[in-house]
Design a protein around this motif. Sequence first.
Motif, short mmCIF file in Angstrom:
data_model
loop_
_atom_site.label_atom_id
_atom_site.label_comp_id
_atom_site.label_asym_id
_atom_site.label_seq_id
_atom_site.Cartn_x
_atom_site.Cartn_y
_atom_site.Cartn_z
N CYS A 179 -69.33 -46.97 0.58
CA CYS A 179 -70.68 -47.21 0.07
C CYS A 179 -70.99 -48.70 0.18
O CYS A 179 -70.31 -49.54 -0.42
CB CYS A 179 -70.76 -46.74 -1.38
N GLY A 180 -72.03 -49.05 0.96
CA GLY A 180 -72.36 -50.44 1.17
C GLY A 180 -72.76 -51.17 -0.10
O GLY A 180 -72.38 -52.33 -0.32
N THR A 181 -73.54 -50.51 -0.95
CA THR A 181 -73.94 -51.12 -2.22
C THR A 181 -72.72 -51.44 -3.07
O THR A 181 -72.65 -52.49 -3.73
CB THR A 181 -74.88 -50.17 -2.99
N CYS A 182 -71.73 -50.55 -3.04
CA CYS A 182 -70.52 -50.74 -3.84
C CYS A 182 -69.69 -51.90 -3.29
O CYS A 182 -69.15 -52.71 -4.06
CB CYS A 182 -69.69 -49.45 -3.84
N VAL A 183 -69.58 -51.98 -1.97
CA VAL A 183 -68.85 -53.08 -1.35
C VAL A 183 -69.48 -54.42 -1.72
O VAL A 183 -68.80 -55.38 -2.08
CB VAL A 183 -68.80 -52.91 0.19
N ASP A 184 -70.82 -54.48 -1.67
CA ASP A 184 -71.52 -55.71 -2.03
C ASP A 184 -71.33 -56.04 -3.51
O ASP A 184 -71.14 -57.20 -3.89
CB ASP A 184 -73.01 -55.58 -1.72
N HIS A 185 -71.39 -55.02 -4.36
CA HIS A 185 -71.27 -55.24 -5.80
C HIS A 185 -69.94 -55.90 -6.16
O HIS A 185 -69.89 -56.80 -7.00
CB HIS A 185 -71.41 -53.91 -6.54
N PHE A 186 -68.87 -55.44 -5.52
CA PHE A 186 -67.54 -55.98 -5.83
C PHE A 186 -67.18 -57.19 -4.95
O PHE A 186 -66.08 -57.75 -5.10
CB PHE A 186 -66.47 -54.89 -5.66
#
Length: 216
Positions: A179-186
Motif C-alpha cells: 500500500c503506497g499510502t502506508c509506505v509513505d506514512h511509515f
Amino acid sequence: MVRIVDCKGMPCPLPIITLRRAMAECEPGAELEVRLDSELSAHNVQRYLADHGVYLSLTQADGLYSGRFANPSALATEELPACATVLPEGGLNLSPTSSIGPEAPRASLVIIDADTLGRGCDELGGLLIKGLLSTLTEWDTPPTHVVLMNGGVRLAVGQSGTVETLRQLEHAGTAVWLCGTCVDHFGLAGELGVGQVRNMYDISRAISAAPRVIRL
C-alpha cells in the motif's frame, strides 16, 4: 538406504516443510526416517503424513521422537502444511492418527496488515508471521497476490527477516503489493527490499477479482 530427515530444533512449520521437500526428492517407496525433539512437531508430522495415507508410528526416547515410513506414490494436493495449535487431549498419541484430508486448492489473495500475528506478545507474533509466510511458499497453488497494508508493509523492509520469503513468493508467481499510502506514512520508501508499491484503486480491484480473500 534410509533417508534421514532431521527436524530437531526446528520451530513450526519448518518440520513439515522440511519433510515435505524430502518426500518430494525421494522415489516412491523409498524409506525415510524422521527425527524430532518436540511433542507438538511429532503430532503435526503424524497428522501431515496421515493426510497422505501414511500412518506413522513414532518411538520416544529421552525427549526425541523418531519413526520410519515408505514414501507414498504421490503427494496429495494441499495448501497449508499442518501446524497444530494444541496437542490432543492426554498428550501425543504415538499410534497412527486420523485425518480429514487436505482441501482442494483455490487461487487466493492474502492481505497482511501487521508485521506480527495475533495479540498478546509482539515477539511471539513476529515469529508466527514469519512462520506463516514460509508456509505460503509451500502452497501447490501460490496466492495470486500478497497485499501488505498498514504495519504489514514493514515485512518488506530489507532488515525485516521476511524479505527473502516474499521474494520466493514473487519467484513462484505471486504479486507482492505494498500500500503506497502506508509506505509513505511509515517513511519506508527508501528501505524496501521486495514488492511493488500500488495505490488503493489497484488493490481494491485485485480484491474484487480474487476468487478468495484471506486476511491475516
